[in-house]
Motif scaffolding. Structure first.
Motif, PDB file in Angstrom:
ATOM      1  N   ALA A  36      -2.142  -3.872   1.050  1.00  0.00           N
ATOM      2  CA  ALA A  36      -0.891  -3.521   0.381  1.00  0.00           C
ATOM      3  C   ALA A  36      -0.619  -2.025   0.503  1.00  0.00           C
ATOM      4  O   ALA A  36       0.516  -1.590   0.729  1.00  0.00           O
ATOM      5  CB  ALA A  36      -0.951  -3.928  -1.092  1.00  0.00           C
ATOM      6  N   GLN A  37      -1.686  -1.229   0.378  1.00  0.00           N
ATOM      7  CA  GLN A  37      -1.536   0.219   0.526  1.00  0.00           C
ATOM      8  C   GLN A  37      -1.122   0.580   1.949  1.00  0.00           C
ATOM      9  O   GLN A  37      -0.275   1.452   2.163  1.00  0.00           O
ATOM     10  CB  GLN A  37      -2.854   0.907   0.151  1.00  0.00           C
ATOM     11  CG  GLN A  37      -3.170   0.842  -1.338  1.00  0.00           C
ATOM     12  CD  GLN A  37      -4.601   1.240  -1.660  1.00  0.00           C
ATOM     13  OE1 GLN A  37      -5.458   1.324  -0.766  1.00  0.00           O
ATOM     14  NE2 GLN A  37      -4.879   1.462  -2.932  1.00  0.00           N
ATOM     15  N   GLY A  38      -1.729  -0.096   2.931  1.00  0.00           N
ATOM     16  CA  GLY A  38      -1.370   0.154   4.325  1.00  0.00           C
ATOM     17  C   GLY A  38       0.064  -0.241   4.616  1.00  0.00           C
ATOM     18  O   GLY A  38       0.785   0.466   5.335  1.00  0.00           O
ATOM     19  N   GLY A  51       6.658   3.776   4.322  1.00  0.00           N
ATOM     20  CA  GLY A  51       7.008   5.158   4.009  1.00  0.00           C
ATOM     21  C   GLY A  51       7.201   5.996   5.263  1.00  0.00           C
ATOM     22  O   GLY A  51       8.142   6.790   5.350  1.00  0.00           O
ATOM     23  N   VAL A  52       6.313   5.795   6.230  1.00  0.00           N
ATOM     24  CA  VAL A  52       6.419   6.540   7.492  1.00  0.00           C
ATOM     25  C   VAL A  52       7.707   6.152   8.234  1.00  0.00           C
ATOM     26  O   VAL A  52       8.433   7.018   8.739  1.00  0.00           O
ATOM     27  CB  VAL A  52       5.183   6.254   8.386  1.00  0.00           C
ATOM     28  CG1 VAL A  52       5.396   6.829   9.773  1.00  0.00           C
ATOM     29  CG2 VAL A  52       3.927   6.832   7.757  1.00  0.00           C
ATOM     30  N   TRP A  53       7.991   4.851   8.266  1.00  0.00           N
ATOM     31  CA  TRP A  53       9.181   4.385   8.963  1.00  0.00           C
ATOM     32  C   TRP A  53      10.442   4.920   8.292  1.00  0.00           C
ATOM     33  O   TRP A  53      11.419   5.276   8.968  1.00  0.00           O
ATOM     34  CB  TRP A  53       9.201   2.867   9.007  1.00  0.00           C
ATOM     35  CG  TRP A  53      10.370   2.297   9.757  1.00  0.00           C
ATOM     36  CD1 TRP A  53      11.425   1.608   9.254  1.00  0.00           C
ATOM     37  CD2 TRP A  53      10.599   2.400  11.168  1.00  0.00           C
ATOM     38  NE1 TRP A  53      12.305   1.262  10.248  1.00  0.00           N
ATOM     39  CE2 TRP A  53      11.820   1.731  11.449  1.00  0.00           C
ATOM     40  CE3 TRP A  53       9.892   2.974  12.225  1.00  0.00           C
ATOM     41  CZ2 TRP A  53      12.346   1.637  12.728  1.00  0.00           C
ATOM     42  CZ3 TRP A  53      10.429   2.872  13.509  1.00  0.00           C
ATOM     43  CH2 TRP A  53      11.641   2.212  13.747  1.00  0.00           C
ATOM     44  N   ALA A  54      10.424   4.999   6.981  1.00  0.00           N
ATOM     45  CA  ALA A  54      11.577   5.525   6.251  1.00  0.00           C
ATOM     46  C   ALA A  54      11.821   6.989   6.593  1.00  0.00           C
ATOM     47  O   ALA A  54      12.966   7.437   6.728  1.00  0.00           O
ATOM     48  CB  ALA A  54      11.359   5.357   4.745  1.00  0.00           C
ATOM     49  N   LYS A  55      10.746   7.749   6.751  1.00  0.00           N
ATOM     50  CA  LYS A  55      10.890   9.162   7.119  1.00  0.00           C
ATOM     51  C   LYS A  55      11.467   9.306   8.522  1.00  0.00           C
ATOM     52  O   LYS A  55      12.280  10.196   8.794  1.00  0.00           O
ATOM     53  CB  LYS A  55       9.528   9.860   7.038  1.00  0.00           C
ATOM     54  CG  LYS A  55       9.043  10.107   5.612  1.00  0.00           C
ATOM     55  CD  LYS A  55       7.728  10.855   5.616  1.00  0.00           C
ATOM     56  CE  LYS A  55       7.248  11.131   4.195  1.00  0.00           C
ATOM     57  NZ  LYS A  55       5.947  11.859   4.189  1.00  0.00           N
ATOM     58  N   ILE A  56      11.019   8.418   9.428  1.00  0.00           N
ATOM     59  CA  ILE A  56      11.492   8.492  10.812  1.00  0.00           C
ATOM     60  C   ILE A  56      12.976   8.145  10.904  1.00  0.00           C
ATOM     61  O   ILE A  56      13.748   8.797  11.619  1.00  0.00           O
ATOM     62  CB  ILE A  56      10.670   7.540  11.709  1.00  0.00           C
ATOM     63  CG1 ILE A  56       9.222   8.034  11.811  1.00  0.00           C
ATOM     64  CG2 ILE A  56      11.287   7.430  13.099  1.00  0.00           C
ATOM     65  CD1 ILE A  56       8.293   7.078  12.530  1.00  0.00           C
ATOM     66  N   THR A  57      13.365   7.119  10.164  1.00  0.00           N
ATOM     67  CA  THR A  57      14.741   6.626  10.258  1.00  0.00           C
ATOM     68  C   THR A  57      15.680   7.268   9.242  1.00  0.00           C
ATOM     69  O   THR A  57      16.908   7.091   9.329  1.00  0.00           O
ATOM     70  CB  THR A  57      14.768   5.108  10.042  1.00  0.00           C
ATOM     71  OG1 THR A  57      14.258   4.797   8.727  1.00  0.00           O
ATOM     72  CG2 THR A  57      13.932   4.394  11.090  1.00  0.00           C
ATOM     73  N   GLY A  58      15.115   8.003   8.302  1.00  0.00           N
ATOM     74  CA  GLY A  58      15.940   8.606   7.265  1.00  0.00           C
ATOM     75  C   GLY A  58      16.405   7.615   6.223  1.00  0.00           C
ATOM     76  O   GLY A  58      17.323   7.893   5.439  1.00  0.00           O
ATOM     77  N   GLY A  59      15.780   6.458   6.205  1.00  0.00           N
ATOM     78  CA  GLY A  59      16.157   5.436   5.227  1.00  0.00           C
ATOM     79  C   GLY A  59      15.281   5.485   3.990  1.00  0.00           C
ATOM     80  O   GLY A  59      14.531   6.437   3.752  1.00  0.00           O
ATOM     81  N   ILE A  88       7.850   1.445  -1.692  1.00  0.00           N
ATOM     82  CA  ILE A  88       6.421   1.636  -1.465  1.00  0.00           C
ATOM     83  C   ILE A  88       5.601   1.319  -2.716  1.00  0.00           C
ATOM     84  O   ILE A  88       4.423   1.665  -2.801  1.00  0.00           O
ATOM     85  CB  ILE A  88       6.123   3.066  -0.976  1.00  0.00           C
ATOM     86  CG1 ILE A  88       6.599   4.101  -1.999  1.00  0.00           C
ATOM     87  CG2 ILE A  88       6.759   3.312   0.385  1.00  0.00           C
ATOM     88  CD1 ILE A  88       6.184   5.527  -1.655  1.00  0.00           C
ATOM     89  N   ASN A  89       6.226   0.663  -3.683  1.00  0.00           N
ATOM     90  CA  ASN A  89       5.503   0.249  -4.880  1.00  0.00           C
ATOM     91  C   ASN A  89       4.449  -0.783  -4.483  1.00  0.00           C
ATOM     92  O   ASN A  89       4.747  -1.781  -3.822  1.00  0.00           O
ATOM     93  CB  ASN A  89       6.469  -0.361  -5.898  1.00  0.00           C
ATOM     94  CG  ASN A  89       5.752  -0.835  -7.155  1.00  0.00           C
ATOM     95  OD1 ASN A  89       5.325  -1.978  -7.222  1.00  0.00           O
ATOM     96  ND2 ASN A  89       5.636   0.044  -8.131  1.00  0.00           N
ATOM     97  N   LEU A  90       3.225  -0.558  -4.894  1.00  0.00           N
ATOM     98  CA  LEU A  90       2.110  -1.396  -4.452  1.00  0.00           C
ATOM     99  C   LEU A  90       2.278  -2.852  -4.878  1.00  0.00           C
ATOM    100  O   LEU A  90       2.075  -3.766  -4.076  1.00  0.00           O
ATOM    101  CB  LEU A  90       0.798  -0.836  -5.014  1.00  0.00           C
ATOM    102  CG  LEU A  90      -0.487  -1.312  -4.328  1.00  0.00           C
ATOM    103  CD1 LEU A  90      -0.541  -0.841  -2.890  1.00  0.00           C
ATOM    104  CD2 LEU A  90      -1.703  -0.819  -5.099  1.00  0.00           C
TER     105      LEU A  90
END
Length: 256
Positions: free
Chosen positions: A55-57, A63-71, A75-77
């Protein structure tokens, strides 16, 4: 309210349980005394079934994808996985044990699990223990007491007879086999439930195992699963099956 097999969840099963049963299941799940509600039980079982590491992964990747796409990303576990259904948990455990359960009902899967525990116990007994298992007579009053049966023939049959001889008796099969499987597994795990409702069955098993007790029965630990989470789930499921079958038999005898 009745739920279909594929919709039944832990909270649906435990919502009307007595305090004693909630306490016993909480003890099996190693829940602190301040966190022993139905919601706490369901959440504990959810994370025994799912992996918090996964779940953490999953949350980190979002989170990483959101940073890349700006979306934006959730990320709530707790929201990374849904609560598993009762059927998913049972099926998952049976699959881990290499027990085929495709296209079977929940009740059949419950029977498969209980039968597997008892069969494995018998296989790992020495000849003397196995002979005692089929011949030792012990009072099993709690079987009939818990079912509140009015059938005097069945009531008498459950007193002073071999427990194995009534495992397949009408109306007792799943309830008796689940209490037997639970007693075997809890004994090996060294767990003493706060509310001992199966004292007769526990006594029966301690007699057939004999001195020096569980220490000499280490072969049964071959049944131990690779993941401690699944070991805990196995014991929790056996307790749930026992309570469900007890309640089911009470309902069926009440309409007779």
């Amino acid at each position: 309210m009745e739920y279909s097999d594929d919709m039944l969840e832990i909270r649906h099963i435990c919502i009307n349980w007595q305090v004693e049963d909630i306490t016993n299941l909480s003890e099996i799940l190693s829940l602190p005394t301040s966190e022993r509600s139905v919601a706490d039980i369901e959440n504990k079982i959810k994370w025994l079934y799912h992996s918090k590491t996964k779940a953490q992964g999953k949350a980190a990747a979002k989170g990483v994808w959101a940073k890349i796409t700006g979306g934006k990303a959730n990320i709530n576990l707790d929201s990374q996985f849904d609560n598993p259904t009762y059927e998913q948990i049972l099926g998952g455990l049976l699959k881990r044990l290499s027990i085929e359960s495709l296209n079977t009902s929940v009740k059949e899967q419950e029977e498969f699990l209980c039968d597997a525990v008892i069969a494995e116990a018998l296989v790992n007994m020495n000849p003397e223990q196995r002979r005692r298992a089929f011949t030792e007579k012990v009072g099993l009053d709690e079987i009939t007491d818990n079912l509140d049966t009015s059938d005097s023939t069945l009531s008498q049959a459950a007193k002073g007879v071999s427990a194995f001889s009534i495992v397949n008796a009408a109306g007792f099969s799943l309830y008796t086999s689940s209490t037997m499987a639970l007693s075997f597994t809890s004994g090996l795990a060294g767990i003493t439930l706060p509310f001992a409702v199966y004292s007769g069955m526990t006594k029966f098993i301690s007699v057939i195992i004999g001195p020096p007790g569980w220490a000499a029965f280490g072969g049964f630990m071959i049944w131990k699963l690779t993941s401690p989470d699944w070991d805990k789930l196995k014991l929790a499921l056996l307790y749930i099956i026992s309570v469900r079958s007890r309640k089911s038999e009470k309902r069926s005898t009440s309409v007779l």
